[in-house]
Enzyme design. Structure first.
Site, mmCIF file in Angstrom:
data_model
loop_
_atom_site.group_PDB
_atom_site.id
_atom_site.type_symbol
_atom_site.label_atom_id
_atom_site.label_comp_id
_atom_site.label_asym_id
_atom_site.label_seq_id
_atom_site.Cartn_x
_atom_site.Cartn_y
_atom_site.Cartn_z
ATOM 1 C CG HIS A 135 -94.697 64.572 53.088
ATOM 2 N ND1 HIS A 135 -94.629 64.899 54.423
ATOM 3 C CD2 HIS A 135 -95.990 64.239 52.849
ATOM 4 C CE1 HIS A 135 -95.835 64.779 54.966
ATOM 5 N NE2 HIS A 135 -96.680 64.373 54.032
ATOM 6 C CD GLN A 168 -108.141 64.511 53.210
ATOM 7 O OE1 GLN A 168 -108.166 64.749 52.008
ATOM 8 N NE2 GLN A 168 -107.156 63.825 53.757
HETATM 9 P P1 AMP Z 1 -100.295 63.722 53.853
HETATM 10 O O1 AMP Z 1 -99.633 65.046 53.642
HETATM 11 O O2 AMP Z 1 -100.220 63.223 55.244
HETATM 12 O O3 AMP Z 1 -101.669 63.661 53.230
HETATM 13 O O4 AMP Z 1 -99.429 62.680 53.029
HETATM 14 C C1 AMP Z 1 -99.111 62.892 51.688
HETATM 15 C C2 AMP Z 1 -98.500 61.647 51.133
HETATM 16 O O5 AMP Z 1 -97.321 61.322 51.854
HETATM 17 C C3 AMP Z 1 -99.423 60.427 51.249
HETATM 18 O O6 AMP Z 1 -99.348 59.678 50.051
HETATM 19 C C4 AMP Z 1 -98.843 59.692 52.413
HETATM 20 O O7 AMP Z 1 -99.092 58.290 52.369
HETATM 21 C C5 AMP Z 1 -97.365 59.978 52.252
HETATM 22 N N1 AMP Z 1 -96.657 59.769 53.519
HETATM 23 C C6 AMP Z 1 -96.980 60.292 54.734
HETATM 24 N N2 AMP Z 1 -96.134 59.816 55.683
HETATM 25 C C7 AMP Z 1 -95.277 58.982 55.052
HETATM 26 C C8 AMP Z 1 -94.175 58.167 55.491
HETATM 27 N N3 AMP Z 1 -93.793 58.129 56.757
HETATM 28 N N4 AMP Z 1 -93.537 57.423 54.559
HETATM 29 C C9 AMP Z 1 -93.924 57.437 53.254
HETATM 30 N N5 AMP Z 1 -94.938 58.199 52.779
HETATM 31 C C10 AMP Z 1 -95.607 58.948 53.666
#
Ligand code: AMP
Length: 309
Positions: A41, A65
């Site tokens: 993030h 979701q």
């Molecule tokens: P989440 O909080 O899991 O919904 O993720 C929020 C954003 O962070 C989404 O766009 C994810 O694809 C991105 N994200 C989560 N893990 C990673 C990672 N390891 N590398 C890059 N982006 C990430």
């Protein structure tokens, strides 16, 4: 200027307008998250800060979701640490709305339908997941529109400098299907935003960072490395213009008793349809995406690598 926390769309718009005016800014970036933030993030936030005058991150654990209530309940919530991480990257504003603020009348009657692209792969094992995810992303993309809107009624006026400020939103390549769906939604429904994809951030041993990794035992974490290793096998073959040999990459995962493979496939990055024969019998050429999902103990993990040769 320190980071500011807002909890409503109206205060986000007001603060965004203020910051754009103060900074003589002409662009705003939005980084949607569910919190429990890690270096992946942080990379999204850093990229947004590099590319925009004002950056907003949102933190919202979206009930729509989640399939099981228990999964929603146990999703980690770490607002204070999240704010510190975002401030360090130079984020200006954090939108952390309550469920009531986002869904004042309860679950919305009208929602985004992800369509066939949302029914395969992750959608097959999590029915309705992408409808819920796209519905909240649509709302967040509207809430994050640079603060030139009139508070309350959602109408637009032009910005101080005349034209509308630029607007970009940042998504991780890690969630490749979500990224493909968000791109389709934005294109199909004419959302006024540019979608920027950020490459997956991994730990040194290759494991893709995820908020779920904290639920893995030491042994499970070690076992989970077969996912990124199997993707690397396929990537190395693509880079060498060889046939991809998905079967032996699959066999590598299946040899790990703690890992229960759901799918490992090579697909078209836009349609997510399998790239059948091209990648098996002939040298690989073109664009592809190797995607994998598996349960490691009780934790479902996903990963992918883009292929290009
Ligand atoms: P989440 O909080 O899991 O919904 O993720 C929020 C954003 O962070 C989404 O766009 C994810 O694809 C991105 N994200 C989560 N893990 C990673 C990672 N390891 N590398 C890059 N982006 C990430």
């Amino acid at each position: 200027m320190g980071i500011r926390l807002v909890t409503t769309g109206a205060s986000l718009r007001a603060q965004s307008r203020l910051l754009l005016t103060q900074k003589h800014g002409s662009s705003q970036g939005l980084v949607p998250t569910m919190g429990a933030l890690h270096e992946g993030h942080a990379q999204l936030a850093r990229t947004a800060v590099e590319q925009n005058d004002v950056v907003v991150a949102s933190i919202f654990v979206n009930p729509l979701q989640f399939g099981e209530a228990a999964d929603l309940e146990r999703y980690p919530r770490t607002l204070e640490a999240d704010m510190a991480l975002l401030e360090e990257q130079g984020v200006d504003l954090v939108l952390a709305p309550s469920v009531d603020e986002m869904y004042p009348g309860g679950r919305p009657l009208v929602r985004i339908t992800a369509g066939p692209l949302g029914e395969k792969w992750e959608g097959a094992s999590r029915p309705g997941h992408f409808d819920g995810a796209l519905t909240v992303v649509a709302k967040l993309l509207h809430l994050g529109i640079p603060g030139t809107g009139l508070p309350g009624n959602g109408a637009f006026v032009t910005g101080a400098g005349g034209g509308l400020p630029g607007y970009r939103a940042y998504f991780g390549q890690k969630d490749a299907q979500q990224l493909a769906l968000v791109r389709r939604m934005v294109a199909d429904l004419n959302f006024p935003v540019e979608i920027v994809a950020v490459p997956t951030v991994r730990s040194e041993d290759g494991l893709a960072l995820s908020s779920r990794n904290r639920f893995l035992s030491g042994e499970e974490r070690e076992a989970a490395l077969v996912l990124s290793r199997s993707l690397r096998l396929i990537e190395d073959r693509a880079n060498a213009n060889e046939a991809l040999d998905v079967e032996s990459a699959r066999a590598l995962i299946e040899s790990q008793p703690l890992v229960d493979l759901d799918y490992l496939e090579v697909v078209d990055p836009g349609t997510l349809e399998p790239l059948a024969e091209n990648c098996r019998e002939t040298p690989f050429r073109g664009e592809g995406l190797a995607i994998v999902a598996a349960k490691v103990g009780a934790v479902r993990l996903i990963d992918n690598v883009p292929l290009s040769s």
